[in-house]
Design a protein around this motif. Structure first.
Motif, short mmCIF file in Angstrom:
data_model
loop_
_atom_site.label_atom_id
_atom_site.label_comp_id
_atom_site.label_asym_id
_atom_site.label_seq_id
_atom_site.Cartn_x
_atom_site.Cartn_y
_atom_site.Cartn_z
N PRO A 1 7.06 8.42 0.98
CA PRO A 1 8.50 8.51 0.81
C PRO A 1 9.29 7.37 2.02
O PRO A 1 8.46 6.78 2.98
CB PRO A 1 8.89 9.53 1.01
N LEU A 2 10.41 7.28 1.42
CA LEU A 2 11.46 6.19 2.17
C LEU A 2 12.58 6.94 2.59
O LEU A 2 12.69 8.19 2.68
CB LEU A 2 12.22 5.27 1.09
N PRO A 3 12.73 6.44 4.33
CA PRO A 3 13.87 7.17 4.81
C PRO A 3 14.82 6.23 4.38
O PRO A 3 15.90 6.11 5.26
CB PRO A 3 13.19 6.70 6.51
N ILE A 4 15.71 7.40 3.74
CA ILE A 4 17.15 7.41 2.98
C ILE A 4 18.27 8.45 3.87
O ILE A 4 17.48 9.96 3.98
CB ILE A 4 17.32 7.50 1.49
N ASP B 1 0.88 -1.38 0.19
CA ASP B 1 0.31 0.12 0.21
C ASP B 1 0.68 0.95 0.17
O ASP B 1 0.57 2.00 -0.95
CB ASP B 1 -0.94 -0.14 1.30
N MET B 2 2.22 0.99 0.70
CA MET B 2 2.65 2.29 0.57
C MET B 2 3.75 2.55 -0.54
O MET B 2 3.27 3.69 -0.86
CB MET B 2 3.94 2.75 1.52
N GLU B 3 3.62 1.48 -1.08
CA GLU B 3 4.18 1.70 -2.45
C GLU B 3 3.01 2.20 -4.06
O GLU B 3 3.57 3.35 -4.31
CB GLU B 3 4.68 0.35 -2.95
N GLU C 1 14.50 13.28 2.15
CA GLU C 1 12.69 12.40 1.36
C GLU C 1 12.97 12.15 0.17
O GLU C 1 13.10 13.14 0.07
CB GLU C 1 11.55 12.60 2.67
N VAL C 2 12.21 10.90 -0.05
CA VAL C 2 12.64 10.49 -0.93
C VAL C 2 11.63 9.76 -2.11
O VAL C 2 11.09 8.84 -1.09
CB VAL C 2 14.13 9.91 -1.96
N SER C 3 10.55 10.78 -2.89
CA SER C 3 9.08 9.93 -3.10
C SER C 3 9.58 9.70 -4.23
O SER C 3 10.37 9.43 -4.69
CB SER C 3 8.29 11.41 -2.97
N GLY C 4 8.09 8.56 -4.76
CA GLY C 4 7.91 8.29 -5.65
C GLY C 4 7.96 7.03 -5.46
O GLY C 4 8.14 5.76 -5.02
#
Length: 645
Positions: A509-512, A502-504, A525-528
């Motif tokens: 965003p991923l916590p990088i 669901d998050m994808e 934060e990198v979204s997409g």
């Protein structure tokens, strides 16, 4: 019973029978100054040493190295055997020196070739060696006295090194049987005596010496257990330099020694005082001086080379120009006594004299590239030379490093909180060994197994992981380390996987985490679309592991997909369709995990937007602007923007 090892007592038994007076047939040139010899002078003929001389020289070299590195707690008892046995020294500390042994050997003299060989035997010396091992040394007496009622805990072990010329393999077995019987007899006598100790372990090292050019009559044999009290090994060696090499290897094996070769030592030539040349000197020392190499795996970078037909290894260290003296303080992690391999050579003598005069020499690792690394130092203390191990990572005189600073530099994003939780989950508590699970594992074994499961994949810093930084993955990370899963645990795993899907789909965003050039932690934060990484591959692999549990629900998802009129059930979690994630067993041909992940990303991206309307209704790659304006107002719009009727 481990207070004294086998190396505490060593008994040398050297054959002094008439056959040991035979020549070794290794010639030694005495007249080497051929260019300066006057005309008419007949050169000296070469000589050869006897088997007895070779055995004495090599055994004395063994003792010299031992006394140099272990001056106190390693003892030698020297016995000569012919028609009777001759004990040349005792276990007392004042008798432990090569000077005492050489003086006693000079009094014994060489073997008498005219003596009756039937009256001579090496057995006299071997029986005396077993009796000598039962005698208590000063160190053993001190330990027995300090323990009082627990004196039986002091072990008595020893080693017998026999240098002889055996007749055959049958003769060797006869000697082993004789030693075994003597040990049993002496142990019975020691049981009722306060001055003797029973032997718990004895190692026999039998070295068969034979002249060069002859075939050996005795076969080599590795260490073999004759009985619980006796082990034996046989070495068949030619006299001369081969025997010297064998004894040098044995002393390293028996006393846990290692070899270091100092290269590029500048020395002035004797004949040309204005010129100098570089020499090498080999040193023996305890192997712990190379412990840092073994731990870090840099032993090959230190220049390890194999010599003597692969039987001997030496670590090469390069001489640094001495710019220090004994008053300077260096941060050392260890100091070990050294002994030159060839003590009588000119390079060894020059090096030892240089160090004994108060100078210190730094040693560096020879490297083809990179900065110079100084790892060791040679220096003398109290008339003895030591090899010092320098800490090449951090000085122990500095402030202690913080928890956020490691050997690779300053790191500020360690998973400190997670590591604390990891330690709490793996705490050890006292428990009896009888309380074990039905599988039969002891508590210690279960603890090791749990620690192995918890650390199969455990990133040390935040910037190396993605899934361990996500709160949604915490339940899954806690469950996959369990030995077994309950039905509730399986449902929790399914729920976690569905939440990630669901998050994808929602482009969460991923916590990088990235680390700046100065070591300060930065977050972005990198979204997409999710970027595939090692953590994502692990997560995908976990998804495949749950495939067997989701087969039934997967079939249900396919039925819903094939029936467009079938409504989606309420509160139904999104399913992982076979189109999105193709299991490995259904793929056509060998497909890598990266290829499966890339295909999944491509399919997911194609569903996230619709085709541009203008591109679909264009004519000749041109699209007419304001196409509805003419229909609404009845005007024709030209390219210059002016309307006409």
């Amino acid at each position: 019973m481990k207070m004294f090892s086998v190396s505490h007592k060593t008994v040398f038994v050297v054959d002094h029978c008439p056959y040991m007076a035979e020549s070794s047939r290794q010639q030694v040139e005495c007249d080497v100054l051929t260019k300066s010899r006057a005309q008419g002078v007949i050169p000296l003929a070469p000589v050869s040493k006897s088997l007895w001389t070779c055995a004495v020289e090599c055994s004395m070299e063994y003792c010299r190295i031992l006394y140099d590195i272990y001056p106190k707690d390693k003892l030698v008892n020297y016995i000569v055997s012919d028609s009777e046995f001759h004990i040349l020294n005792s276990w007392r500390q004042e008798d432990q020196s090569t000077h005492e042994l050489m003086s006693a050997l000079a009094a014994v003299g060489p073997p008498n070739p005219r003596e009756d060989p039937e009256c001579c035997s090496i057995l006299h010396g071997l029986v005396a060696a077993v009796e000598s091992l039962c005698k208590i040394t000063e160190l053993q007496h001190e330990r027995r006295t300090s323990l009082m009622d627990m004196a039986e805990r002091v072990a008595n072990r020893g080693r017998i090194i026999c240098l002889t010329n055996a007749k055959s393999d049958t003769h060797v077995r006869m000697l082993e049987d004789c030693i075994q019987e003597t040990i049993l007899e002496q142990n019975k006598l020691a049981a009722g005596s306060d001055r003797l100790m029973a032997i718990q372990q004895c190692e026999l090292v039998l070295v068969h010496i034979y002249p060069q050019g002859e075939d050996t009559l005795v076969s080599d044999r590795p260490k073999k257990e004759i009985s619980p009290l006796l082990t034996s090994e046989v070495h068949s060696v030619r006299a001369g330099r081969h025997l010297a090499t064998k004894l040098n290897i044995l002393v390293q094996q028996h006393f846990d020694l290692a070899s270091t070769t100092i290269t590029n030592i500048p020395m002035k030539e004797e004949q040309h005082a204005n010129t100098s040349a570089n020499y090498d000197v080999e040193l023996l020392h305890h192997r712990d001086a190379h412990l840092e190499f073994f731990k870090s795996g840099d032993l090959h970078m230190a220049g390890t080379s194999t010599r003597e037909n692969g039987l001997k290894e030496t670590v090469t260290l390069k001489w640094c120009t001495p710019r220090t003296n004994s008053i300077e303080l260096h941060y050392c992690t260890g100091a070990y006594r050294i002994s030159p391999t060839d003590v009588n050579s000119r390079p060894s003598s020059c090096l030892t004299n240089f160090l004994l005069n108060g100078r210190s020499v730094l040693l560096e690792q020879p490297r083809k590239s990179g900065s110079k690394v100084i790892s060791h130092m040679l220096s003398s203390h109290g008339g003895e030379i030591f090899l010092h191990v320098l800490n090449s990572n951090r000085s122990t005189l500095e402030d202690p490093p913080s928890i956020s600073e490691g050997c690779g530099g300053r790191v500020t994003d360690y998973r400190i909180t997670d590591f604390g939780e990891f330690m709490r989950e793996n705490r050890l508590t006292p428990v009896s060994e009888s309380s074990h699970d039905p599988s039969g594992k002891l508590p210690a074994e279960r603890a090791k197994a749990q620690l192995e499961r918890h650390t199969r994949y455990w990133p040390m810093i935040i910037s190396q992981t993605t899934i361990f930084n996500m709160q949604a993955v915490v339940p899954l990370a806690n469950l996959i380390v369990k030995e077994t899963l309950t039905e509730e645990d399986v449902l929790t795993c399914q729920k976690t996987v569905y939440n990630l899907v669901d998050m994808e789909r929602k482009n969460d965003p991923l916590p990088i985490s990235t680390v700046g050039s100065r070591g300060k932690e930065k977050r972005q934060e990198v979204s997409g679309t999710w970027t595939p990484s090692a953590d994502d591959a692990v997560l995908l692999f976990l998804t495949f592991r749950l495939k067997g549990l989701l087969d039934k629900e997967e079939q249900e998802a396919e039925v819903i997909k094939d029936s467009p009129d079938s409504p989606e059930p309420l509160n139904k979690k999104p399913r992982l369709s076979t189109e999105e994630v193709q299991p490995p067993e259904r793929a056509k041909g060998p497909v890598s995990l990266l290829s499966m992940w890339t295909n999944r990303i491509t399919v997911a991206n194609s569903r996230k937007h619709q085709e541009f309307v203008g591109r679909a209704s264009s004519v000749n790659n041109k699209f007419e602007l304001y196409q509805h304006l003419k229909d609404e107002n009845g005007m024709d719009v030209h390219e210059n923007g002016k309307a006409s009727r």
